[in-house]
Design an enzyme around this catalytic site. Structure first.
Site, mmCIF file in Angstrom:
data_model
loop_
_atom_site.group_PDB
_atom_site.id
_atom_site.type_symbol
_atom_site.label_atom_id
_atom_site.label_comp_id
_atom_site.label_asym_id
_atom_site.label_seq_id
_atom_site.Cartn_x
_atom_site.Cartn_y
_atom_site.Cartn_z
ATOM 1 N N LEU A 63 0.815 -1.207 0.000
ATOM 2 C CA LEU A 63 0.000 0.000 0.000
ATOM 3 C C LEU A 63 0.856 1.267 0.000
ATOM 4 O O LEU A 63 0.324 2.373 -0.024
ATOM 5 C CB LEU A 63 -0.927 0.019 1.219
ATOM 6 N N CYS A 100 12.530 0.113 20.443
ATOM 7 C CA CYS A 100 12.184 -1.233 19.973
ATOM 8 C C CYS A 100 13.211 -2.259 20.436
ATOM 9 O O CYS A 100 12.855 -3.354 20.869
ATOM 10 C CB CYS A 100 12.069 -1.247 18.458
#
Length: 407
Positions: free
Chosen positions: A204, A371
């Site tokens: 996308l 992270c």
């Protein structure tokens, strides 16, 4: 501002010094002339400079989301290595009021439409290809690498990850492969070049789509690879022999996982194989990471992202008509991957900063380092789940994992 800051921070700083004793100095005012210590030290490991009084409530009731907000919005400046900054942030967040069960690990649900999912993907991935290439490495692979021995370079480990996946699904020459969320095309390029597969990659992200097509043309593989700017729900030209989804299902939404796996099942041949590779929550109730890290990521990094627990993944894929055949936890591998990304981001700061505004640079800097710490602390995990259509006999199934790990 000086007296306001001092009156607000003095009791809190004293409590931090007594309870946590951090090597941190808080400063404010012209040239940082006024300061408080959050611990006993000769030299601070981290210095936090307050630029605006609106930072005060974010500091006094600290969570990873509020501390991150103060930093990325420019309400504070922070000096120190990014690893030290994140370590201090965790210590501060742990000193806040204790969280209680699900009240502290909130389960969120978002409505997911084709339009909202497309907007979220483009927000995250369409920063610029020039930005990503500075820290992802030559292969432009934005997912967990695979460190067979632990001493591989990032590029070596990313190539090993792709081969690890393609071996697991037992890809054969001439087979049709669908890669959902194909990124910049690394997996389909490898599948076509080294395994002789006919590949379709969907994304996308406009930037990913354009560069992936360029890479396919540069490799002369237009006859084997088709890159599409397409929602996975609109793929209708099955069946496929093999389907991979790498670092994509985090965007699907908890309420849509069964239909996601169901659509994959409908696109798959009866004897086909699927690899779902994605980040999961370590909360059994699909809750947030501790201390507000998930809220920060949703606000600034991955809008509308939702992480399921591996138990939820296994349940919903079965509801979608798939059988889990092999499950592998690669949490340590993603800790190492994100650590290397963060190190590359820091090393290439001079080249990265001109590509972004200050706020987005701060977001990505703290996100990548955060992270690595989250995977290290078992806040999140990464699972590869190998599946096939459910309800079939055992004939033809491998007896062991030798085809994955054997010579």
């Amino acid at each position: 501002m000086g007296s306001i800051v001092e009156r607000a921070l003095l009791p809190w700083a004293q409590r931090m010094k007594n309870q946590v004793n951090l090597p941190v100095r808080l400063s404010w005012g012209a040239g940082g002339g006024a300061s408080l210590a959050l611990g006993d030290f000769e030299q601070p490991m981290v210095e936090i400079r307050v630029r605006d009084p609106s930072a005060l409530p974010l500091l006094i009731d600290p969570g990873l989301d509020t501390l991150g907000q103060a930093y990325v919005e420019g309400l504070v400046d922070v000096d120190g290595s990014v690893a030290d900054i994140l370590a201090v942030a965790y210590r501060l967040a742990e000193s806040a009021q204790p969280e209680a069960g699900l009240l502290g690990r909130i389960r969120r649900r978002f409505g997911h439409t084709r339009e909202s999912d497309s907007e979220a993907i483009q927000y995250h991935y369409d920063v610029s290809n020039a930005f990503y290439v500075q820290w992802l490495g030559e292969g432009m692979v934005y997912s967990c690498a695979y460190f067979e021995h632990g001493d591989e370079t990032l590029d070596e480990a990313q190539l090993k990850k792709i081969d690890h996946i393609l071996r697991k699904i037992r890809l054969q020459p001439g087979q049709r492969l669908l890669d959902i969320g194909c990124g910049w095309g690394a997996l389909v390029l490898r599948a076509a070049q080294q395994y002789g597969a006919q590949c379709v990659g969907v994304t996308l992200s406009k930037n990913q789509y354009e560069l992936a097509r360029e890479r396919v043309h540069a490799a002369g593989l237009q006859d084997r690879i088709q890159i599409r700017l397409q929602d996975y729900r609109d793929v209708s030209d099955g069946p496929f022999d093999r389907i991979t989804s790498v670092g994509m299902f985090e965007h699907v939404g908890l309420d849509h996982l069964a239909s996601y796996f169901g659509h994959i099942r409908r696109l798959l041949k009866p004897d086909g194989w699927v690899m779902n590779h994605g980040i999961t929550s370590t909360d059994a109730c699909d809750g947030e990471t501790r201390h507000g890290g998930g809220h920060f990521i949703d606000r600034y990094v991955f809008p509308r992202g939702e992480l399921p627990h591996i138990g939820t993944v296994l349940r919903t894929l079965q509801e979608g008509g798939l059988e889990a055949f092999d499950v592998e936890n690669l949490r340590r591998h993603y800790q190492r991957t994100t650590q290397l990304w963060s190190e590359a981001f820091e090393a290439n700061t001079a080249r990265i900063k001109p590509l972004l505004d200050e706020k987005r640079w701060r977001i990505w800097r703290i996100y990548l380092a955060g992270c690595a710490l989250a995977f290290e602390n078992d806040e999140v995990a990464l699972y590869q789940v190998l599946c096939r259509p459910a309800g079939q006999g055992t004939k033809g199934l491998p007896w062991s994992r030798n085809w994955m790990y054997g010579a």
